[in-house]
Design an enzyme around this catalytic site. Sequence first.
Site, mmCIF file in Angstrom:
data_model
loop_
_atom_site.group_PDB
_atom_site.id
_atom_site.type_symbol
_atom_site.label_atom_id
_atom_site.label_comp_id
_atom_site.label_asym_id
_atom_site.label_seq_id
_atom_site.Cartn_x
_atom_site.Cartn_y
_atom_site.Cartn_z
ATOM 1 C CD GLU A 145 -7.314 -3.050 13.358
ATOM 2 O OE1 GLU A 145 -8.177 -3.355 12.511
ATOM 3 O OE2 GLU A 145 -6.144 -3.473 13.311
ATOM 4 N NE ARG A 147 0.402 -5.739 -7.585
ATOM 5 C CZ ARG A 147 -0.579 -5.613 -6.714
ATOM 6 N NH1 ARG A 147 -1.300 -4.533 -6.667
ATOM 7 N NH2 ARG A 147 -0.834 -6.613 -5.900
ATOM 8 N NE ARG A 152 -6.161 -2.484 10.195
ATOM 9 C CZ ARG A 152 -5.389 -3.486 9.803
ATOM 10 N NH1 ARG A 152 -5.019 -3.613 8.559
ATOM 11 N NH2 ARG A 152 -4.994 -4.393 10.665
ATOM 12 C CE1 TYR A 198 0.537 -9.913 10.662
ATOM 13 C CE2 TYR A 198 2.597 -8.730 10.407
ATOM 14 C CZ TYR A 198 1.231 -8.763 10.330
ATOM 15 O OH TYR A 198 0.562 -7.640 9.914
ATOM 16 N NE ARG A 253 0.944 -1.749 19.281
ATOM 17 C CZ ARG A 253 1.075 -0.784 20.178
ATOM 18 N NH1 ARG A 253 1.489 -1.052 21.409
ATOM 19 N NH2 ARG A 253 0.784 0.463 19.848
ATOM 20 N NE ARG A 266 1.510 -8.645 6.776
ATOM 21 C CZ ARG A 266 0.771 -9.711 7.002
ATOM 22 N NH1 ARG A 266 1.336 -10.855 7.315
ATOM 23 N NH2 ARG A 266 -0.544 -9.663 6.934
ATOM 24 C CG ASP A 285 -1.536 -13.282 6.235
ATOM 25 O OD1 ASP A 285 -1.691 -12.493 7.180
ATOM 26 O OD2 ASP A 285 -0.890 -13.013 5.208
HETATM 27 N N1 UDP Z 1 1.865 -0.692 6.582
HETATM 28 C C1 UDP Z 1 2.182 0.628 6.400
HETATM 29 N N2 UDP Z 1 1.231 1.482 5.922
HETATM 30 C C2 UDP Z 1 -0.015 1.069 5.614
HETATM 31 C C3 UDP Z 1 -0.341 -0.290 5.778
HETATM 32 C C4 UDP Z 1 0.621 -1.143 6.276
HETATM 33 O O1 UDP Z 1 3.295 1.043 6.684
HETATM 34 O O2 UDP Z 1 -0.849 1.893 5.199
HETATM 35 C C5 UDP Z 1 2.904 -1.576 7.141
HETATM 36 C C6 UDP Z 1 2.822 -1.639 8.660
HETATM 37 O O3 UDP Z 1 4.137 -1.759 9.165
HETATM 38 C C7 UDP Z 1 2.044 -2.899 8.887
HETATM 39 C C8 UDP Z 1 2.574 -3.797 7.781
HETATM 40 O O4 UDP Z 1 2.756 -2.907 6.687
HETATM 41 O O5 UDP Z 1 2.252 -3.426 10.174
HETATM 42 C C9 UDP Z 1 1.679 -4.934 7.400
HETATM 43 O O6 UDP Z 1 0.432 -4.448 7.012
HETATM 44 P P1 UDP Z 1 -0.815 -5.398 6.783
HETATM 45 O O7 UDP Z 1 -1.912 -4.589 6.214
HETATM 46 O O8 UDP Z 1 -0.338 -6.586 6.032
HETATM 47 O O9 UDP Z 1 -1.116 -5.807 8.282
HETATM 48 P P2 UDP Z 1 -2.365 -6.436 9.062
HETATM 49 O O10 UDP Z 1 -3.582 -6.238 8.223
HETATM 50 O O11 UDP Z 1 -1.995 -7.860 9.328
HETATM 51 O O12 UDP Z 1 -2.393 -5.627 10.319
#
Ligand code: UDP
Length: 369
Positions: free
Chosen positions: A302, A178, A282, A350, A251, A174, A352
Amino acid sequence: MEEKKYDYLIVGAGLFGSVFAHEMTKRNKRCLVIDKRDHLGGNVYCENKEGINIHKYGAHIFHTNDKKIWDYVNQFATFNNYINSPLSLSKGKLYNLPFNMNTFYQLWGTKTPGEAKKIIDKQILEYGVKSPKNLEEQALSLVGKDIYETLIKEYTEKQWGKKAKDLPAFIIKRLPVRFTYNNNYFNDIYQGIPVGGYNTIIEGLLNGVETKTGVDFFGDREQLESLAHKVVYTGKIDEFFDYQHGQLEYRSLRFEHELHKIENYQGNAVVNYNDKEYDFTRIIEHKHFEFGKQDQTIITREYPEAWDRSKEAYYPINNEINQELFKKYKQESLRVDNVIFGGRLAEYRYYDMHQIIASSLTKVEEILK
Ligand code: UDP
């Protein structure tokens, strides 16, 4: 056919259900939307406090590459030009996300794409796995050891409550990688936050639709089902079938909201906490999603949590075991012809926001064909 009060009973007032209800109501179908929570909107619901829209169930940033979906949501709200650019705190240092030239500079001091690529390629080569089978292997073969260990491993294991080795590879794909100095978390062309919060969109979708909140489908299932010709079910698919093949894993999350009597708490809407020493993944500072100028601020920590039946399910855990189990429920669902299953929990995907809207619109088209 026996006359019923409604054509569709829609269980769950999130995006899938609200889009479905909107489209069907437009075509003169009689819909009733119910939700067990005391508000509409599912997880995109915002609560306004001190003039700040709080994303009550976690940060929602709308993004899509699909012009049709972008135009669709723009019927109901104007979007601001917020671009998600989270930071991640790891071992006392802040890094830019997603993985880009800024991150590489912060990690290694590299200034050009060539220098950064050289380090990453070397680490990928040293790792040597060609066809990654799980999240850990995927991450190590995509970005190498340093990034994996600094910004992925601990965050991921805390987020999912599982070892990165036991998680599906697709989750990490996801995130973009870059070689430009671009902190935009998404690759999509369209992105933003609806002015006035997500409730504006839900209100627009459900305008003229009959809705009832605080109604638990399972509390009065037979009576509710008898009201309509068809049911649109957006809850957990295993619960619908009374967990007869066993329980799927989810989860859960816990949110701690906090008001601070200062203007600016962390200077960014999203700061990830990578290290396992922090129980939360976060901190969201909501005002920054809308460039708020209030003299106070509200933040949300969170916390990922183990799911049990007393808790809200936020994420499906799409590893192999659960996918196998889901297939059984999927088979069951194909045998029930008066129920339409849709959304993150009923499809165990999963998704969006933009994908849920697209899938609801597709479902409506299929039915009307
Ligand atoms: N992820 C990570 N480090 C970060 C942010 C995300 O390893 O700082 C990984 C983690 O496995 C996470 C996945 O990337 O579950 C998807 O992150 P995303 O931010 O897309 O998830 P969401 O916002 O849906 O929880």
